[in-house]
Design a protein around this motif. Structure first.
Motif, PDB file in Angstrom:
ATOM      1  N   THR A 168     -11.617  -0.330   4.214  1.00  0.00           N
ATOM      2  CA  THR A 168     -11.306   0.618   3.726  1.00  0.00           C
ATOM      3  C   THR A 168      -9.939   1.403   4.058  1.00  0.00           C
ATOM      4  O   THR A 168     -10.006   1.700   5.349  1.00  0.00           O
ATOM      5  CB  THR A 168     -12.366   1.815   3.227  1.00  0.00           C
ATOM      6  OG1 THR A 168     -13.407   1.020   2.827  1.00  0.00           O
ATOM      7  CG2 THR A 168     -11.825   2.588   2.398  1.00  0.00           C
ATOM      8  N   SER A 169      -9.071   1.596   3.126  1.00  0.00           N
ATOM      9  CA  SER A 169      -7.919   2.216   3.565  1.00  0.00           C
ATOM     10  C   SER A 169      -7.808   3.529   2.735  1.00  0.00           C
ATOM     11  O   SER A 169      -7.416   3.414   1.539  1.00  0.00           O
ATOM     12  CB  SER A 169      -6.513   1.359   3.450  1.00  0.00           C
ATOM     13  OG  SER A 169      -6.741   0.127   4.253  1.00  0.00           O
ATOM     14  N   GLY A 170      -7.551   4.745   3.583  1.00  0.00           N
ATOM     15  CA  GLY A 170      -7.217   5.836   2.674  1.00  0.00           C
ATOM     16  C   GLY A 170      -5.809   6.089   2.428  1.00  0.00           C
ATOM     17  O   GLY A 170      -5.182   6.477   3.297  1.00  0.00           O
ATOM     18  N   ILE A 171      -5.253   5.505   1.410  1.00  0.00           N
ATOM     19  CA  ILE A 171      -3.712   5.452   1.424  1.00  0.00           C
ATOM     20  C   ILE A 171      -3.082   6.667   0.963  1.00  0.00           C
ATOM     21  O   ILE A 171      -1.928   6.919   1.107  1.00  0.00           O
ATOM     22  CB  ILE A 171      -3.131   4.255   0.574  1.00  0.00           C
ATOM     23  CG1 ILE A 171      -3.741   4.539  -0.913  1.00  0.00           C
ATOM     24  CG2 ILE A 171      -3.385   2.928   0.986  1.00  0.00           C
ATOM     25  CD1 ILE A 171      -3.146   3.556  -2.055  1.00  0.00           C
ATOM     26  N   SER A 172      -4.108   7.633   0.690  1.00  0.00           N
ATOM     27  CA  SER A 172      -3.545   8.915   0.002  1.00  0.00           C
ATOM     28  C   SER A 172      -4.980   9.704   0.191  1.00  0.00           C
ATOM     29  O   SER A 172      -5.883   9.297   0.432  1.00  0.00           O
ATOM     30  CB  SER A 172      -2.699   9.100  -1.076  1.00  0.00           C
ATOM     31  OG  SER A 172      -3.730   9.059  -2.231  1.00  0.00           O
ATOM     32  N   SER A 173      -4.484  11.066   0.135  1.00  0.00           N
ATOM     33  CA  SER A 173      -5.868  11.987   0.202  1.00  0.00           C
ATOM     34  C   SER A 173      -6.804  11.761  -1.077  1.00  0.00           C
ATOM     35  O   SER A 173      -7.989  12.239  -1.187  1.00  0.00           O
ATOM     36  CB  SER A 173      -5.485  13.480   0.266  1.00  0.00           C
ATOM     37  OG  SER A 173      -4.520  13.881  -0.982  1.00  0.00           O
ATOM     38  N   ARG A 174      -6.091  11.205  -2.331  1.00  0.00           N
ATOM     39  CA  ARG A 174      -6.881  11.193  -3.215  1.00  0.00           C
ATOM     40  C   ARG A 174      -7.103   9.620  -3.873  1.00  0.00           C
ATOM     41  O   ARG A 174      -7.729   9.348  -4.913  1.00  0.00           O
ATOM     42  CB  ARG A 174      -6.373  11.873  -4.497  1.00  0.00           C
ATOM     43  CG  ARG A 174      -6.242  13.153  -4.185  1.00  0.00           C
ATOM     44  CD  ARG A 174      -6.184  14.169  -5.643  1.00  0.00           C
ATOM     45  NE  ARG A 174      -6.333  15.437  -5.206  1.00  0.00           N
ATOM     46  CZ  ARG A 174      -7.261  16.073  -5.384  1.00  0.00           C
ATOM     47  NH1 ARG A 174      -8.315  15.232  -6.018  1.00  0.00           N
ATOM     48  NH2 ARG A 174      -7.697  17.531  -5.346  1.00  0.00           N
ATOM     49  N   MET A 216       0.879  -1.313   0.065  1.00  0.00           N
ATOM     50  CA  MET A 216      -0.091   0.075  -0.054  1.00  0.00           C
ATOM     51  C   MET A 216       0.910   1.404   0.115  1.00  0.00           C
ATOM     52  O   MET A 216       0.382   2.199  -0.705  1.00  0.00           O
ATOM     53  CB  MET A 216      -0.946  -0.056   1.136  1.00  0.00           C
ATOM     54  CG  MET A 216      -2.048  -1.068   1.116  1.00  0.00           C
ATOM     55  SD  MET A 216      -3.096  -0.657  -0.186  1.00  0.00           S
ATOM     56  CE  MET A 216      -2.629  -2.442  -1.542  1.00  0.00           C
ATOM     57  N   PRO A 217       2.122   1.413   0.788  1.00  0.00           N
ATOM     58  CA  PRO A 217       2.766   2.643   0.644  1.00  0.00           C
ATOM     59  C   PRO A 217       3.233   2.786  -0.855  1.00  0.00           C
ATOM     60  O   PRO A 217       3.405   4.184  -1.156  1.00  0.00           O
ATOM     61  CB  PRO A 217       3.908   2.201   1.387  1.00  0.00           C
ATOM     62  CG  PRO A 217       3.440   1.221   2.398  1.00  0.00           C
ATOM     63  CD  PRO A 217       2.619   0.205   1.574  1.00  0.00           C
ATOM     64  N   MET A 247       0.268   6.771  -6.696  1.00  0.00           N
ATOM     65  CA  MET A 247      -0.784   7.150  -7.496  1.00  0.00           C
ATOM     66  C   MET A 247      -1.531   8.618  -7.112  1.00  0.00           C
ATOM     67  O   MET A 247      -1.772   9.137  -8.093  1.00  0.00           O
ATOM     68  CB  MET A 247      -1.716   6.071  -7.775  1.00  0.00           C
ATOM     69  CG  MET A 247      -1.357   4.649  -8.208  1.00  0.00           C
ATOM     70  SD  MET A 247      -2.477   3.279  -8.199  1.00  0.00           S
ATOM     71  CE  MET A 247      -3.764   4.021  -9.012  1.00  0.00           C
ATOM     72  N   GLY A 248      -1.537   8.460  -5.873  1.00  0.00           N
ATOM     73  CA  GLY A 248      -2.161   9.908  -5.305  1.00  0.00           C
ATOM     74  C   GLY A 248      -1.405  10.944  -5.619  1.00  0.00           C
ATOM     75  O   GLY A 248      -1.898  12.161  -6.229  1.00  0.00           O
TER      76      GLY A 248
END
Length: 639
Positions: free
Chosen positions: A516-522, A483-484, A489-490
């Motif tokens: 659900t994981s918000g791995i970045s703001s987008r 995921m990091p 992509m964000g």
């Protein structure tokens, strides 16, 4: 005076051309074609504009002839292909367009070294791209009344059928509706396949500007526009260079949908004891016996298949390899093209643990999924320690992308997603040294991003408008621990648009399913355990479906998933490590009623690290190749 003459000459060139070609378009007008509809004229102009954008004239010259086959001969008047040979003109001056001939012989007769030869009683179909200001009033009126799409800034196609009389004059007529259907199919297909032509570095003469290309053949499925579809909405279009290339009918079903670029081996085998240069254990392709790498042999023709003894080699030749050897040889000859020489770290991992140890990242961070040492730990549940530095296995800070936006990516005060073409561009934007190993893991997220922003026109447009794209990601495994890396992509979205990734597969741990994981703001990732066809009803409708390194022919669960993809008609893209796996996939996809609209092509974001295969030497890289089948409902979206 000189300036006046220059302007006069430029206008003369615009109006009458210079170099190969038969001059500007005639007074024909598509509105006068019997039985044609306004919608089909619009479809023709859209297909023409799409072809123009691919700029075939950059490389192609009149001497490059293409064979064309659209559907079956019985589909056409007289039970034969109307114009089975084509050439592009304008690459070295003169009219910009392409000509289609009744035969290869006609094309050769009319193709001179510097000009198009007027051969009496030879008929050809022309598509020339002309400036609107120089077109006949009837065509300008048609363009305005139908709001037809331009090719480039201010050019539009003029289509006519031309015949040279015995006196050297040209006669013109409107094409028939059937001939226009043939032209439409050709334009759609050639737009997809001409970029795949590979230059033959050893072919041609040093004194000529004409690029020589490797023999080529590819088939794509094209959807007829709804205004002319009659039950069979899709048609198979085969493009070959030079004309006369053909699929080898004797090959096995595995290879039948793959281009036969090279000649198959002679009927009589010549066996050579070619030693395999490998330190790892291999397995004989015939008897599956383990054999030390240095003691193993390989086929003397294709050098792709590994054997323990010449006896197994001969037996395998008789049973199956004879029909596949030519195909394997072609794939082996692409190895030089697939190797990414820009990177400055060892790019061969015959023994993953030793390779990781040599780089100081064995059993560290996200690299733990690059060997089998943590296979006991379920995907997605690797113990996580520390932050981004730990995730990248303790690499130096300058050797992995930080959790920071890209610099200097705002133009005129406007931000938009960063469009990437390959690793060199990405590494340069991130100021990463080419000794950095991160491409091996970033191949997964950047392949997904490449699909969304380069291959899927619909998702690209949504992101450019600042909207959200929903992606169904099928069959995740080790990437659930990366995921990091997917967070990058964000940053590539550069402040515009959002991506929701729904990862669905049987390897998703029960404890993570529904999270659900918000791995970045987008970018956010939802994990769902189960097989796709059973879970899809409960998921948000996707814009795109992807499956990476999917091995469609190895898992029975794919059958139901492909049936669903075919039914819902959403663009789907698949990657595989090697071309032979893509050939297998094409068979599976066609069996499920899916049609290949994006041909098998090398993925610019494939991993640079070559995979080890126990029984073959075929080039293999994680996410090495991408292909794009679609269901019947969405082919029209692919332009």
């Amino acid at each position: 005076m000189d300036l006046h003459l220059k302007n006069l000459f430029d206008r003369f060139q615009e109006q009458f051309g210079s170099g190969p070609g038969l001059g500007p378009g005639s007074g024909t007008c598509l509105m006068k074609v019997e039985g044609i509809s306004s919608n089909f004229i619009k479809s023709l102009f859209k297909a023409s504009a799409a072809l123009y954008r691919t700029e075939p004239w950059r490389r192609l010259r009149p001497g490059h002839l293409f064979g064309i086959r659209v559907g079956k001969d019985s589909d056409w008047y007289g039970k034969k292909q109307p114009f089975p040979c084509s050439q592009f003109i304008g690459g070295d001056g003169g009219d910009i367009g392409f000509y289609m001939f009744r035969s290869e012989n006609d094309a050769k007769k009319m193709t001179g070294s510097r000009e198009t030869i007027r051969v009496p009683n030879v008929e050809l179909l022309r598509v020339t791209y002309e400036l609107e200001k120089l077109m006949f009033p009837s065509n300008r009126k048609m363009i305005k009344s139908l709001s037809l799409e331009a090719s480039g800034n201010d050019r539009f196609p003029v289509i006519d059928v031309t015949r040279c009389t015995s006196s050297g004059e040209l006669q013109f007529r409107n094409p028939t509706l059937e001939e226009l259907k043939f032209v439409y199919a050709f334009m759609r297909a050639i737009s997809l396949v001409h970029p795949l032509l590979q230059a033959d570095k050893e072919g041609g003469s040093n004194w000529t500007r004409l690029i020589c290309f490797d023999p080529f053949i590819e088939t794509v499925d094209i959807q007829w526009p709804p205004e002319i579809a009659k039950g069979h909405e899709l048609v198979a279009v085969t493009i070959s260079h030079p004309p006369g290339q053909a699929y080898e009918e004797k090959t096995s079903s595995t290879a039948s949908s793959t281009p036969t670029k090279y000649a198959e081996p002679p009927d009589e085998a010549t066996f050579k004891d070619i030693r395999v240069n490998s330190n790892s254990s291999r397995y004989c392709a015939m008897c599956e016996k383990e054999v030390n790498g240095e003691q193993s042999l390989c086929c003397g023709r294709c050098r792709a298949v590994v054997y323990c003894t010449s006896l197994c080699q001969k037996q395998h030749w008789k049973e199956s390899h004879k029909s596949m050897c030519g195909l394997y040889k072609a794939m082996m000859e692409r190895e030089e093209e697939l190797v990414m020489k820009i990177f400055m770290f060892p790019c061969s991992a015959d023994q993953p643990c030793k390779w990781l140890e040599s780089l100081g990242i064995h059993q560290k961070g996200m690299w733990r999924r690059k060997c089998s040492c943590y296979s006991h730990c379920p995907f997605g549940l690797l113990p996580v320690k520390g932050g981004l530095w730990e995730s990248w296995g303790g690499l130096d800070e300058e050797e992995y992308p930080g959790d920071l936006p890209f610099r200097n990516q705002v133009r005129d005060g406007i931000t938009s997603p960063i469009l990437l073409s390959g690793w060199s561009e990405y590494y340069n934007l991130r100021s990463l040294p080419l000794s950095s190993l991160v491409a091996d893991i970033l191949s997964h997220p950047l392949t997904v991003y490449y699909i969304l922003t380069a291959l899927s026109i619909n998702s690209k447009n949504l992101l450019l408008k600042g909207k959200e794209v929903i992606l169904h990601y099928l069959g995740p495994e080790g990437e659930m621990d990366w995921m990091p890396a997917f967070a990058e992509m964000g940053h590539l979205l550069n402040g515009l648009g959002n991506i929701q990734i729904v990862m669905v597969g049987p390897e998703v741990p029960t404890s993570l399913s529904g999270t659900t994981s918000g791995i970045s703001s987008r970018v956010r990732v939802n994990l769902v355990r189960g097989v796709y066809q059973e879970e899809a009803t409960y998921l948000p409708s996707p814009h795109v479906i992807v499956a990476l390194n999917c091995a469609l022919d190895r898992y029975s669960n794919w059958i139901g998933a492909l049936d669903l993809i075919q039914a819902i008609g959403v663009p789907a893209f698949f990657t595989e490590p090697s071309e032979i796996l893509c050939a297998n996939d094409k068979q599976v996809l066609r069996g499920a009623g899916l049609h290949i609209t994006h041909p098998v092509t090398p993925n610019p974001f494939r991993s640079p690290v070559k995979n080890h295969n126990s029984s073959t030497n075929l080039p293999s890289y994680s996410n090495g190749f991408v292909l794009g089948p679609t269901g019947a409902l969405c082919v029209s979206m692919v332009k």
